[in-house]
Design an enzyme around this catalytic site. Structure first.
Site, mmCIF file in Angstrom:
data_model
loop_
_atom_site.group_PDB
_atom_site.id
_atom_site.type_symbol
_atom_site.label_atom_id
_atom_site.label_comp_id
_atom_site.label_asym_id
_atom_site.label_seq_id
_atom_site.Cartn_x
_atom_site.Cartn_y
_atom_site.Cartn_z
ATOM 1 N N ASP A 1 50.302 37.323 38.157
ATOM 2 C CA ASP A 1 51.048 37.075 39.392
ATOM 3 C C ASP A 1 51.424 35.597 39.539
ATOM 4 O OD1 ASP A 1 50.477 39.705 39.836
ATOM 5 O OD2 ASP A 1 49.422 39.413 41.732
ATOM 6 N N HIS B 1 46.442 35.543 37.080
ATOM 7 C CA HIS B 1 47.465 34.683 37.669
ATOM 8 C C HIS B 1 47.993 33.684 36.647
ATOM 9 C CE1 HIS B 1 45.373 36.348 41.171
ATOM 10 N NE2 HIS B 1 46.506 36.137 41.830
#
Length: 302
Positions: A104, A257
């Site tokens: 992400d 991430h």
């Protein structure tokens, strides 16, 4: 002679009756015409601009118990269908010993390094990206597409107070994000991951609007906690959750991430995945999404 007079009399009576009937029907017709004319004057068409409309009955139905029960029933049917499709996909993934890596918040200044690491281990991943970051790192987005990585949407602001501000806010951000990806890479992705996950701020109404636009809400079943640990500890955390899912017969979808701390220790995780014989795959528009159901846990942030 009497017979002839009787015939003439009958004829005269008949003529008289016919005349009376004609006069009677004529008077009746005139009466109807006058009545119709009178009615026409009373019910003259009302100009369009003077007509008043009300949506109160429609609104009343929308708020009614009956309508709400219909909506709930439809949601339950869609959720059951999703769960069945996920189960079928999981069975196919188990046969291939598949695993899904997802990242992400990118693209970022370390995205090329992240892609280099994945290429080194010949592994694929899916990236849920922010619109403004895609604009700042469009070269990375194009590289991702060219090398066969999965491309997904993460919105625009990444601010809970904005993306969950009202029922239409999430779909507006994802639609804008989707167009940015189309403009840069020519890819129309339906894959969305909401910042902080779909529970608790993504309400049922928000989910309905996203589904109407054919978006698929993707969550995860392995949280690396790299956002919290910010060091190599996230690798061990991820491995432990992968092992738990393996014992349960579920295919891992790992949340990570696009950030320096994650990239720095990624090789250790990928080395483990390779030794276990996993095949990394990318998420696609056609796949059923792993989504956290509300189950009474969702509520409006405002």
């Amino acid at each position: 002679m009497r017979r002839r007079l009787n015939i003439k009399g009958k004829i005269a009576v008949a003529v008289l009756l016919v005349t009376m009937l004609v006069l009677l029907f004529g008077l009746t017709g005139m009466s109807k015409k006058n009545t119709s004319s009178s009615d026409e004057k009373v019910v003259q068409p009302t100009p369009l601009e003077t007509l008043s409309y009300t949506f109160e009955p429609m609104k009343a139905f929308a708020d009614s118990t009956l309508n709400q029960s219909v909506i709930v029933e439809q949601r339950n049917k869609e959720e059951l269908a999703r769960q069945q499709a996920v189960a079928e996909q999981n069975q196919a993934d188990q046969e291939q010993h598949a695993i899904y890596l997802t990242f992400d918040d990118g693209p970022s200044k370390v995205s090329h390094q992240l892609l280099n690491t994945l290429d080194k281990y010949q592994m694929k991943a899916t990236f849920f990206m922010l619109g403004l970051n895609m604009k700042d790192h469009s070269d990375v987005v194009k590289r991702m597409k060219n090398e066969g990585f999965g491309l997904g949407l993460h919105g625009i602001t990444h601010q809970a107070g904005k993306i969950y501000a009202n029922p239409a806010a999430p779909v507006k951000e994802m639609t804008k994000d989707q167009q940015i990806l189309v403009d840069i890479a020519g890819v129309k992705s339906k894959l969305v991951r909401l910042p902080y996950g779909s529970v608790p701020y993504l309400t049922e109404d928000m989910r309905d609007l996203l589904r109407e636009k054919d978006f698929k809400i993707w969550d995860w079943n392995v949280d690396s906690r790299d956002w919290e640990l910010k060091n190599k500890q996230y690798v061990q955390q991820t491995i432990e959750e992968i092992q738990q899912l393996e014992q349960a017969g579920e295919t891992p979808v790992i949340l990570m991430h696009d950030r320096p701390e994650t990239v720095q220790h990624l090789s250790t995780l990928l080395n483990y995945i390779r030794k276990q014989g996993y095949q990394t795959k990318v998420l696609t528009n056609d796949m059923p999404a792993i989504t956290f159901p509300c189950e009474g846990r969702c509520y409006s942030i405002n």
